[in-house]
Design a protein around this motif. Structure first.
Motif, PDB file in Angstrom:
ATOM      1  N   GLY A   1      14.882 -15.539  46.647  1.00 26.11           N
ATOM      2  CA  GLY A   1      14.972 -15.298  45.213  1.00 26.11           C
ATOM      3  C   GLY A   1      16.354 -14.890  44.759  1.00 26.11           C
ATOM      4  N   SER A   2      17.108 -14.227  45.623  1.00 23.97           N
ATOM      5  CA  SER A   2      18.446 -13.757  45.259  1.00 23.97           C
ATOM      6  C   SER A   2      19.549 -14.708  45.720  1.00 23.97           C
ATOM      7  N   ALA A   3      19.185 -15.820  46.329  1.00 27.33           N
ATOM      8  CA  ALA A   3      20.169 -16.742  46.904  1.00 27.33           C
ATOM      9  C   ALA A   3      20.799 -17.633  45.836  1.00 27.33           C
ATOM     10  N   ASP A   4      21.966 -18.166  46.167  1.00 26.02           N
ATOM     11  CA  ASP A   4      22.663 -19.112  45.300  1.00 26.02           C
ATOM     12  C   ASP A   4      22.161 -20.519  45.628  1.00 26.02           C
ATOM     13  N   ILE A   5      21.137 -20.949  44.897  1.00 21.41           N
ATOM     14  CA  ILE A   5      20.516 -22.257  45.130  1.00 21.41           C
ATOM     15  C   ILE A   5      20.635 -23.078  43.852  1.00 21.41           C
ATOM     16  N   GLY A   6      21.179 -24.267  43.972  1.00 23.35           N
ATOM     17  CA  GLY A   6      21.342 -25.127  42.807  1.00 23.35           C
ATOM     18  C   GLY A   6      20.742 -26.499  43.052  1.00 23.35           C
ATOM     19  N   PHE A   7      20.565 -27.241  41.969  1.00 24.18           N
ATOM     20  CA  PHE A   7      20.079 -28.613  42.108  1.00 24.18           C
ATOM     21  C   PHE A   7      20.701 -29.473  41.028  1.00 24.18           C
ATOM     22  N   ASP A   8      21.322 -30.584  41.445  1.00 22.78           N
ATOM     23  CA  ASP A   8      21.932 -31.534  40.526  1.00 22.78           C
ATOM     24  C   ASP A   8      20.889 -32.586  40.147  1.00 22.78           C
ATOM     25  N   GLU A   9      20.458 -32.557  38.892  1.00 22.17           N
ATOM     26  CA  GLU A   9      19.383 -33.447  38.453  1.00 22.17           C
ATOM     27  C   GLU A   9      19.791 -34.918  38.405  1.00 22.17           C
ATOM     28  N   TRP A  10      21.085 -35.201  38.602  1.00 22.78           N
ATOM     29  CA  TRP A  10      21.523 -36.590  38.696  1.00 22.78           C
ATOM     30  C   TRP A  10      20.950 -37.250  39.947  1.00 22.78           C
ATOM     31  N   ALA A  11      20.515 -36.437  40.912  1.00 22.14           N
ATOM     32  CA  ALA A  11      19.951 -36.992  42.150  1.00 22.14           C
ATOM     33  C   ALA A  11      18.550 -37.556  41.955  1.00 22.14           C
ATOM     34  N   LEU A  12      17.910 -37.222  40.836  1.00 21.82           N
ATOM     35  CA  LEU A  12      16.546 -37.669  40.588  1.00 21.82           C
ATOM     36  C   LEU A  12      16.518 -39.121  40.128  1.00 21.82           C
ATOM     37  N   LYS A  13      15.563 -39.871  40.644  1.00 19.40           N
ATOM     38  CA  LYS A  13      15.417 -41.264  40.223  1.00 19.40           C
ATOM     39  C   LYS A  13      14.760 -41.359  38.860  1.00 19.40           C
ATOM     40  N   LYS A  14      13.913 -40.376  38.538  1.00 21.05           N
ATOM     41  CA  LYS A  14      13.281 -40.319  37.224  1.00 21.05           C
ATOM     42  C   LYS A  14      13.712 -39.037  36.529  1.00 21.05           C
ATOM     43  N   ASP A  15      14.058 -39.151  35.248  1.00 14.73           N
ATOM     44  CA  ASP A  15      14.529 -37.999  34.482  1.00 14.73           C
ATOM     45  C   ASP A  15      13.466 -36.920  34.360  1.00 14.73           C
ATOM     46  N   ARG A  16      13.789 -35.705  34.776  1.00 12.14           N
ATOM     47  CA  ARG A  16      12.934 -34.541  34.532  1.00 12.14           C
ATOM     48  C   ARG A  16      13.757 -33.299  34.816  1.00 12.14           C
TER      49      ARG A  16
END
Length: 421
Positions: A200-215
């Protein structure tokens, strides 16, 4: 009426993290208090305990509706109005799941307040399921305060462990069972809470450009849960609940970052069969347990053997036809009885365990290995995200994580295993 398979059930743990979202919540709560006063619904102020429950309930509903709006959730957001479910005593139940919830939903959807809409459903197998949605009025208030997904969070979940009864058939999902707290359940909860605090306290990110479908991806959804099965805290227990688990493997590897670094997926090899050997008190006879003499050495047949093996651990007795999804992955000139005979001949030490529904026990051992590995990594200051029998971790930590995974498995099962990235 909503369809169960397409429903997204109410999450009472959502909260406002920032002044923007809290301003929306405060406005809605204030409007309800004025509504009650205007209609002489309450003649005195709520006691402190009742006030906390009231505010927690409105916060949960409004935050979950805002979350559905921001993520453009395609599924119906459903909530139970069943007094039988909401009124029962349960120490792990959220404050928002209380007998007054239906009344507050009616306030929020009233013509006068108009914050949400309700589509009430008939009583079904899972109790009354009502679809709730934000109104244009709530959407406008969110826009006014510029509320974004990052403005919402989740409170700590109290029911991170749960227990289900044995399933009667493949359609039965297993009824949730109330349980008494014991030193065992307290230990299970404590170990998982430590992992949740770390992630919960970690630096975790996600780049939504990696998704094949927009969400939109809610990277604050990090609370892991364990659901135990067959009415036993030594069955099932696989880790679930993290946002990364619902993302496809290729998209995970492309879009996830930990501490700003790209990640790698490290998988246990043949973990199910190796745990089965451990439960039998035996050592695996070879490196590749899915290579079965008598069945042609073909990559797709190996995958078919793997699926057949795993399915055999979740049924009682022997099948009369090939398991679903394996027909094209197995030799066409062999019956399932012949294939299973070859598997048993290749593995006589564990043949008696196939067809005994031992898969739930295998999952428990697997989940205990994952929990222990995560705790050891936490002690080393390494963040890792579990996905069943693999760990997602920064690329720079690959060697150290691999070694810890191998050592943890050996310490718990007394059986060797390999991992692959």
């Amino acid at each position: 009426m909503s369809t169960i398979e397409k429903d997204r059930f109410f999450d009472p743990h959502r909260i406002g993290r920032t002044p923007a979202s809290r301003s929306v919540i405060s406005t809605v709560i204030g409007s309800i208090l004025e509504y009650e006063e205007r209609h002489s619904i309450r003649k005195r102020k709520r006691k402190d305990k009742d006030r906390l429950t009231f505010e927690a309930t409105i916060t949960a509903v409004i935050c979950d509706v805002m979350h559905a709006e921001l993520t453009q959730e395609a599924r119906d957001l459903v909530i139970s109005r069943s007094t039988a479910l909401l009124g029962g005593a349960n120490p792990h139940k959220h404050l928002a799941e209380n007998a007054n919830l239906p009344r507050y939903l009616d306030y929020l959807s009233s013509t006068e307040l108009n914050w949400i809409t309700q589509r009430k459903a008939e009583r079904g197998f899972f109790g009354q399921r009502t679809v709730i949605e934000p109104t244009g009025k709530l959407s406008d208030l969110m826009a006014e305060h510029q509320v974004e997904l990052s403005d919402l969070g989740r409170a700590k979940v109290s029911d991170i462990i749960s227990l289900k009864a044995a399933r009667e058939d493949h359609k039965d999902k297993g009824k949730k069972i109330k349980f008494e707290e014991t030193p065992q359940t307290q230990e299970l909860r404590s170990r998982l809470s430590a992992i949740n605090d770390w992630i919960g306290s970690a630096d975790i990110g996600f780049d939504e450009w990696a998704l094949k479908k927009d969400r939109l991806i809610d990277t604050q959804k990090r609370t892991l849960r364990r659901t135990f099965t067959c009415g036993s805290f030594e069955c099932g227990g696989r880790l679930a609940g993290g946002f990364w688990i619902d993302i496809k493997k290729e998209e995970r590897l492309e879009g996830l970052t930990i501490n700003g670094e790209k990640v790698v997926s490290i998988d246990y090899g043949q973990i199910g069969p190796r745990i089965l050997y451990s439960l039998a008190g035996k050592q695996p006879p070879c490196d590749d347990l899915y290579q079965i003499p008598g069945i042609y050495n073909c990559p797709r047949y190996r995958e078919g053997i793997k699926k057949t093996w795993n399915s055999l651990t979740f049924i009682e007795g022997m099948p009369v036809r090939k398991f679903q999804g394996t027909r094209k992955l197995l030799p066409p000139n062999m019956t399932v009885i012949e294939i299973i005979r070859h598997i048993k001949d290749a593995h006589p030490d564990i043949s008696h365990l196939l067809g005994t529904v031992i898969g739930h026990k295998i999952q428990f051992v697997e989940s205990e290995v994952m929990v222990e590995a995560l705790l050891r990594l936490k002690d080393k200051g390494i963040v890792a995200l579990p996905v069943y029998d693999c760990l997602i971790t920064p690329q720079s930590a690959q060697s150290e994580v691999s070694a810890i995974m191998i050592d943890t498995f050996r310490d718990i099962t007394r059986v060797d295993i390999n991992v692959s990235a």
